[in-house]
Design a protein around this motif. Structure first.
Motif, PDB file in Angstrom:
ATOM      1  N   ARG A 181      -3.914  11.011  -1.810  1.00  0.00           N
ATOM      2  CA  ARG A 181      -4.428  10.060  -2.802  1.00  0.00           C
ATOM      3  C   ARG A 181      -5.200   8.927  -2.126  1.00  0.00           C
ATOM      4  O   ARG A 181      -6.254   8.503  -2.602  1.00  0.00           O
ATOM      5  CB  ARG A 181      -3.276   9.487  -3.620  1.00  0.00           C
ATOM      6  CG  ARG A 181      -3.754   8.475  -4.622  1.00  0.00           C
ATOM      7  CD  ARG A 181      -2.653   7.971  -5.519  1.00  0.00           C
ATOM      8  NE  ARG A 181      -3.201   6.872  -6.300  1.00  0.00           N
ATOM      9  CZ  ARG A 181      -2.569   5.749  -6.525  1.00  0.00           C
ATOM     10  NH1 ARG A 181      -1.355   5.560  -6.076  1.00  0.00           N
ATOM     11  NH2 ARG A 181      -3.136   4.801  -7.226  1.00  0.00           N
ATOM     12  N   GLY A 182      -4.684   8.422  -1.002  1.00  0.00           N
ATOM     13  CA  GLY A 182      -5.368   7.371  -0.279  1.00  0.00           C
ATOM     14  C   GLY A 182      -6.744   7.800   0.196  1.00  0.00           C
ATOM     15  O   GLY A 182      -7.721   7.053   0.092  1.00  0.00           O
ATOM     16  N   ARG A 183      -6.842   9.019   0.707  1.00  0.00           N
ATOM     17  CA  ARG A 183      -8.145   9.531   1.157  1.00  0.00           C
ATOM     18  C   ARG A 183      -9.112   9.678  -0.017  1.00  0.00           C
ATOM     19  O   ARG A 183     -10.298   9.370   0.097  1.00  0.00           O
ATOM     20  CB  ARG A 183      -7.974  10.848   1.894  1.00  0.00           C
ATOM     21  CG  ARG A 183      -7.253  10.656   3.218  1.00  0.00           C
ATOM     22  CD  ARG A 183      -7.403  11.857   4.134  1.00  0.00           C
ATOM     23  NE  ARG A 183      -6.666  11.620   5.355  1.00  0.00           N
ATOM     24  CZ  ARG A 183      -7.050  10.833   6.342  1.00  0.00           C
ATOM     25  NH1 ARG A 183      -8.180  10.187   6.265  1.00  0.00           N
ATOM     26  NH2 ARG A 183      -6.305  10.680   7.422  1.00  0.00           N
ATOM     27  N   ARG A 184      -8.592  10.141  -1.147  1.00  0.00           N
ATOM     28  CA  ARG A 184      -9.427  10.277  -2.337  1.00  0.00           C
ATOM     29  C   ARG A 184      -9.924   8.905  -2.805  1.00  0.00           C
ATOM     30  O   ARG A 184     -11.088   8.751  -3.168  1.00  0.00           O
ATOM     31  CB  ARG A 184      -8.618  10.984  -3.435  1.00  0.00           C
ATOM     32  CG  ARG A 184      -9.430  11.418  -4.614  1.00  0.00           C
ATOM     33  CD  ARG A 184      -8.634  12.279  -5.602  1.00  0.00           C
ATOM     34  NE  ARG A 184      -7.428  11.609  -6.074  1.00  0.00           N
ATOM     35  CZ  ARG A 184      -6.179  12.006  -5.804  1.00  0.00           C
ATOM     36  NH1 ARG A 184      -5.960  13.075  -5.082  1.00  0.00           N
ATOM     37  NH2 ARG A 184      -5.147  11.334  -6.289  1.00  0.00           N
ATOM     38  N   ILE A 244       0.834  -1.201   0.000  1.00  0.00           N
ATOM     39  CA  ILE A 244       0.000   0.000   0.000  1.00  0.00           C
ATOM     40  C   ILE A 244       0.874   1.258   0.000  1.00  0.00           C
ATOM     41  O   ILE A 244       0.526   2.263  -0.622  1.00  0.00           O
ATOM     42  CB  ILE A 244      -0.971  -0.016   1.201  1.00  0.00           C
ATOM     43  CG1 ILE A 244      -1.872  -1.236   1.114  1.00  0.00           C
ATOM     44  CG2 ILE A 244      -1.826   1.248   1.232  1.00  0.00           C
ATOM     45  CD1 ILE A 244      -2.676  -1.475   2.362  1.00  0.00           C
ATOM     46  N   VAL A 245       2.008   1.196   0.680  1.00  0.00           N
ATOM     47  CA  VAL A 245       2.973   2.304   0.630  1.00  0.00           C
ATOM     48  C   VAL A 245       3.468   2.472  -0.810  1.00  0.00           C
ATOM     49  O   VAL A 245       3.505   3.586  -1.344  1.00  0.00           O
ATOM     50  CB  VAL A 245       4.164   2.069   1.593  1.00  0.00           C
ATOM     51  CG1 VAL A 245       5.285   3.062   1.335  1.00  0.00           C
ATOM     52  CG2 VAL A 245       3.702   2.151   3.048  1.00  0.00           C
ATOM     53  N   ASP A 246       3.851   1.378  -1.452  1.00  0.00           N
ATOM     54  CA  ASP A 246       4.362   1.418  -2.823  1.00  0.00           C
ATOM     55  C   ASP A 246       3.333   1.984  -3.794  1.00  0.00           C
ATOM     56  O   ASP A 246       3.697   2.613  -4.789  1.00  0.00           O
ATOM     57  CB  ASP A 246       4.796   0.026  -3.288  1.00  0.00           C
ATOM     58  CG  ASP A 246       6.029  -0.487  -2.558  1.00  0.00           C
ATOM     59  OD1 ASP A 246       6.751   0.322  -1.914  1.00  0.00           O
ATOM     60  OD2 ASP A 246       6.276  -1.715  -2.616  1.00  0.00           O
ATOM     61  N   LYS A 247       2.055   1.771  -3.515  1.00  0.00           N
ATOM     62  CA  LYS A 247       0.995   2.294  -4.378  1.00  0.00           C
ATOM     63  C   LYS A 247       0.687   3.767  -4.093  1.00  0.00           C
ATOM     64  O   LYS A 247      -0.134   4.372  -4.772  1.00  0.00           O
ATOM     65  CB  LYS A 247      -0.276   1.454  -4.226  1.00  0.00           C
ATOM     66  CG  LYS A 247      -0.127   0.049  -4.790  1.00  0.00           C
ATOM     67  CD  LYS A 247      -1.405  -0.738  -4.619  1.00  0.00           C
ATOM     68  CE  LYS A 247      -1.260  -2.130  -5.188  1.00  0.00           C
ATOM     69  NZ  LYS A 247      -1.182  -2.152  -6.636  1.00  0.00           N
ATOM     70  N   GLY A 248       1.325   4.335  -3.068  1.00  0.00           N
ATOM     71  CA  GLY A 248       1.140   5.747  -2.766  1.00  0.00           C
ATOM     72  C   GLY A 248      -0.118   6.066  -1.981  1.00  0.00           C
ATOM     73  O   GLY A 248      -0.534   7.218  -1.922  1.00  0.00           O
ATOM     74  N   LEU A 249      -0.726   5.051  -1.351  1.00  0.00           N
ATOM     75  CA  LEU A 249      -1.963   5.273  -0.603  1.00  0.00           C
ATOM     76  C   LEU A 249      -1.701   5.597   0.865  1.00  0.00           C
ATOM     77  O   LEU A 249      -2.533   6.241   1.512  1.00  0.00           O
ATOM     78  CB  LEU A 249      -2.873   4.053  -0.724  1.00  0.00           C
ATOM     79  CG  LEU A 249      -3.270   3.694  -2.162  1.00  0.00           C
ATOM     80  CD1 LEU A 249      -4.053   2.398  -2.189  1.00  0.00           C
ATOM     81  CD2 LEU A 249      -4.043   4.828  -2.805  1.00  0.00           C
ATOM     82  N   ILE A 250      -0.587   5.121   1.399  1.00  0.00           N
ATOM     83  CA  ILE A 250      -0.163   5.481   2.741  1.00  0.00           C
ATOM     84  C   ILE A 250       1.329   5.808   2.699  1.00  0.00           C
ATOM     85  O   ILE A 250       2.033   5.419   1.768  1.00  0.00           O
ATOM     86  CB  ILE A 250      -0.443   4.386   3.804  1.00  0.00           C
ATOM     87  CG1 ILE A 250       0.307   3.095   3.498  1.00  0.00           C
ATOM     88  CG2 ILE A 250      -1.927   4.136   3.955  1.00  0.00           C
ATOM     89  CD1 ILE A 250       0.166   2.023   4.587  1.00  0.00           C
TER      90      ILE A 250
END
Length: 93
Positions: free
Chosen positions: A73-76, A50-56
């Motif tokens: 981005r994660g919140r969106r 999830i870090v790698d995907k830029g969400l956290i």
């Protein structure tokens, strides 16, 4: 968010609901929900995904402890997912 597993999505939601949680806090909340033990070998690789995907984002509290925060981005992505879910289940709740 469509490419996340259900477990990864739950990790994102729990992280969003806590204030800069460390891995153990996330693990404990999910164990309460799943009513079963979550092994670190499952937890941390999924958090890293999830870090790698830029969400956290992962930060460091001390030499042994990391903390996690949800990115803009994660919140969106969470908001978009909730809107998508609402179109199917809003009337039954």
């Amino acid at each position: 968010m469509y490419d996340l597993t259900g477990f990864q999505r739950d990790l994102l939601y729990v992280t969003a609901g806590l204030d800069e949680p460390h891995g153990l806090a996330i693990k404990e909340d999910l164990e309460d929900y799943y009513e079963s033990e979550i092994h670190p070998g499952r937890l941390y690789p999924n958090l890293d995904t999830i870090v790698d995907k830029g969400l956290i984002e992962k930060g460091t509290k001390d030499q042994r402890t990391n903390f996690y925060t949800v990115t803009r981005r994660g919140r969106r992505e969470i908001e978009d997912r909730r809107n998508w879910e609402d179109q199917y289940v809003e009337d039954i709740l």
